[in-house]
Design a protein around this motif. Sequence first.
Motif, short mmCIF file in Angstrom:
data_model
loop_
_atom_site.label_atom_id
_atom_site.label_comp_id
_atom_site.label_asym_id
_atom_site.label_seq_id
_atom_site.Cartn_x
_atom_site.Cartn_y
_atom_site.Cartn_z
N VAL A 83 7.77 -43.27 -48.62
CA VAL A 83 8.40 -42.83 -47.12
C VAL A 83 8.52 -44.29 -46.23
CG1 VAL A 83 8.45 -41.35 -45.13
CG2 VAL A 83 7.43 -40.57 -47.18
N ARG A 84 9.70 -44.54 -46.10
CA ARG A 84 9.94 -46.04 -45.27
C ARG A 84 10.39 -45.69 -43.83
NH1 ARG A 84 13.06 -51.42 -46.95
NH2 ARG A 84 12.59 -52.37 -44.94
N ASP A 130 -1.12 -42.22 -38.33
CA ASP A 130 -2.25 -41.84 -38.34
C ASP A 130 -2.32 -40.26 -38.40
OD1 ASP A 130 -3.42 -44.19 -38.73
OD2 ASP A 130 -4.25 -44.34 -36.96
N ILE A 131 -1.89 -39.53 -37.65
CA ILE A 131 -1.63 -38.12 -37.62
C ILE A 131 -0.78 -37.58 -38.64
CG2 ILE A 131 0.08 -37.81 -35.69
CD1 ILE A 131 -1.52 -35.49 -34.74
N PHE A 132 0.29 -38.62 -38.78
CA PHE A 132 1.15 -38.18 -40.01
C PHE A 132 0.49 -38.03 -41.50
CE2 PHE A 132 4.52 -39.68 -43.14
CZ PHE A 132 5.34 -38.64 -43.15
N LYS A 133 -0.38 -39.09 -41.47
CA LYS A 133 -1.24 -39.25 -42.96
C LYS A 133 -2.00 -38.27 -42.96
CE LYS A 133 -4.48 -42.44 -45.02
NZ LYS A 133 -4.84 -43.83 -45.12
N GLU A 154 10.61 -32.42 -50.34
CA GLU A 154 11.22 -31.47 -49.32
C GLU A 154 10.09 -31.29 -48.13
OE1 GLU A 154 13.79 -29.97 -46.77
OE2 GLU A 154 14.28 -30.83 -48.67
N GLN A 155 8.92 -31.12 -48.52
CA GLN A 155 7.91 -30.42 -47.66
C GLN A 155 7.65 -31.99 -46.73
OE1 GLN A 155 4.68 -29.35 -50.28
NE2 GLN A 155 5.63 -27.11 -50.41
N VAL A 156 7.38 -32.98 -47.49
CA VAL A 156 7.30 -34.23 -46.85
C VAL A 156 8.45 -34.49 -45.73
CG1 VAL A 156 7.23 -36.70 -47.08
CG2 VAL A 156 5.83 -35.34 -48.60
N TRP A 208 7.79 -35.11 -41.76
CA TRP A 208 8.42 -36.45 -41.17
C TRP A 208 9.14 -35.84 -39.73
CZ3 TRP A 208 8.28 -41.53 -41.36
CH2 TRP A 208 9.26 -42.19 -40.99
N ASP A 209 10.05 -34.85 -40.15
CA ASP A 209 11.16 -34.34 -39.04
C ASP A 209 10.06 -33.98 -37.90
OD1 ASP A 209 13.30 -35.07 -40.51
OD2 ASP A 209 13.71 -32.96 -41.31
#
Length: 803
Positions: free
Chosen positions: A477-478, A490-493, A643-645, A649-650
């Motif tokens: 994911v870029r 960090d929270i996304f990870k 799709e879940q990722v 992300w959104d």
Amino acid sequence: MFKNYCKTAFRNLVRNKKFSLINVSGLAIGIASSLLIFIVVHYELSYDRFQKEYDHIYQVAIEDKYPDGTSYTPGTPYPALEALRAKFPRTTVGVLYSNYSAQLTVVGPDGSPSIEKRFIEETGVFFADKQYFDVFKTGWLAGSSDVLDQPNKIVLSKKTAEKYFGQWQEAEGKYIRLDNLNTLQVAGIIQDAPGNSDFQYKAVASYPVFKSSAFYPYSKEWNSTNSSEQLYMLLPAGQSSTAINNQLARFSNERFNKGNRISTRTLFLRPLSILHFDSRMENMGDHVTNKSTLWTLSLIAIFILIMACINFVNLSTVQAVNRSKEIGVRKVMGSSRGNLLWQILGETSLLVLVSILLAIALAELCLPFIKHVSSITESVSLFGWQTIIFLTCLFIGVTLMAGLYPALVVSGFSPILALKNKINSASVGGISLRRSLVVLQFAISQVLIVGTLIAISQMNFIQNADLGLNKEGILVVRGNGDSTQLSRMDIFKSELKKNNSVVEVSECADVPSSDNGWGTNFAFDHKPDEKYTLFLKYGDADYFKTFGLRFAAGTSYAKADTVNQVVINQTLVSKLGLKSPQDAIGKDIQLNGNWVKISGVLKDFRQNSLREETKPILIANSKKYYSYTALKLRGSNLGVIKEQVQQLWDKYFPEYANQTYFMDEKIENFYEQEHQLALLYKIFASIAVLISCLGLYGLVSFMAVQRKKEVGIRKVLGASISQIIYLFSKEFTILILIAFAIAAPVAWYMMSNWLHRFVYRIPIRPTLFLFAVGISVGIAWITVGYKSFRAALINPARSLKSE
């Protein structure tokens, strides 16, 4: 007389339907293949030739000579723009900076960014100044290049304006947000670049935006070089590029080559004419074409044409036996050899014309699929003036090549022997000539078969090569790596790791295997700088587990946001002169002016394509450089996980567009041109085999008629069907083996040169050549065996009676 010749030619074609069909089919396939190759080669050679000042445009590039080799970069230090303008006032110097994977977002009248009209443009977004478009002339539908010297302006191409605003006329004066950093006004619309250009503009922002933004890498340091920052010069008429290069060499010595620099750096001019073909460095387009590949394709086209003409010559000369009485009567009635020569050439030209018309129809049918075997992405036409000239030359050349020798043979018949029907197949054109032509034909087809087998083997080797890392099931994911995104990574990870299908997650500046290169000078163990470049990658402590990188000694560094320890690869250990990876552990290495300790040594992995050597690499943790999130996934339904990722992300980055890809697909793109060439070899080797089979079928059909009585007598005397088949097959088998002896060294030489483009390559094994000759013999036996089997089944009483 011409009308009479046409009537005679038409009657001969109708009378000998089978041979005419074989000749026309073989020629049509050969000409269609050549025509398609011509379109591909001409298209590649035409890149950027539409520029009015094509011969006077140059790129300023850099050559760095190190003790152990030379490297090149198309980029220049940022201050070079103003310095070169001052030094060369008579030239026009323009700057173009490529902003890869830029995000463009339409801004509404109320100043809010649009969620629906938000796109990641992987390529085609640039920064430039006015002088750039003085070098590269471009059509302006609205505005002018003057706006590129003004702050907060952006210019869109016609297609991009329609994509973002519906109609390009509606775009001027509207606003677009670039990378969630700068809100820019659309101040101009330019014509879309042709497909055969390495400069595919989608959006061009004014250069002051680039210089003023802290996010972009503009620096006043002469040691800071980025391949995305490129300078182009337009030399005035009469100005020698050699003289400019000499001045650039002196300028480089004054500016760069002082102190303890590890390389001798020189600025030099690269003409626009070689940018698309110079494999030493990348261009602004999506590919660099090796000219040797184009010459190989051209050679294949010539080979295919020669094979088709050989069919024509062979069939026309042996078929001349049936026309011996006609030729004898014409000579007795007063026809000169010249008249007969023109008559036969006229018949040949009629066949060639029919073949060309059929070839055009075949090529038109195949044209939509040409994008699968070439870099042509736009629609191309068969009927440009270049194609018409090519087909005209082809018509004349093929007519002479295929028709001149049969015409000389037929027009040279003795009228007495012809009228007495004493012209036979053995005396027409000579058996040795026909054998030589068959040998040449099969030699060409075997060269293509061997080339195909080697190309397929090399691509299979690449597909299955151990890259020293895990490329399967890695979703990347870029983002754009700005401060807002970094604060939420960090929270996304942590949220990603809650997904049961996610095995590992890493934040990084780049994946291990990519076409990026970030190089720097360095020092080791408190000694002076080493005399070669060190290549950098940045990733967090989970980087190594996520990508399956294996340690030869030591361990990963501890979790941190800044550099505390580093990991290097085995190639760097070797270049440092250390005896083992363990010897590097705990040693100091200088990075960005700071000394840090080496915590681990990785086993070598392939950070670029297998065309390149493994480079010395250092990996460190530094959060400020992170813009990628890499996920190691488990399970088979990767599309659902992706799709879940996207949904996650959104949730955390609603103002950012999402760009994701699977790492194995990206690595596969390294070899796109090689895959295309391998596919071309397959196609044209099949065509060569088909044309060979057509020729063999025609020759054996004629032999079956000529030797009908012999076959009948042999059957009466007790010959079996297998012996009759052997009678027809043995000569062609010997000829194929002779052809193999000619083809093998030619194929070895051609494919050795091709394989040398890869540092990691397969050996050329004898089994590949044996397999190729086995294919040729097998196909010949099938072709010859089918016709000879039918001849052997004829009742000998009928064949002897008919004689």
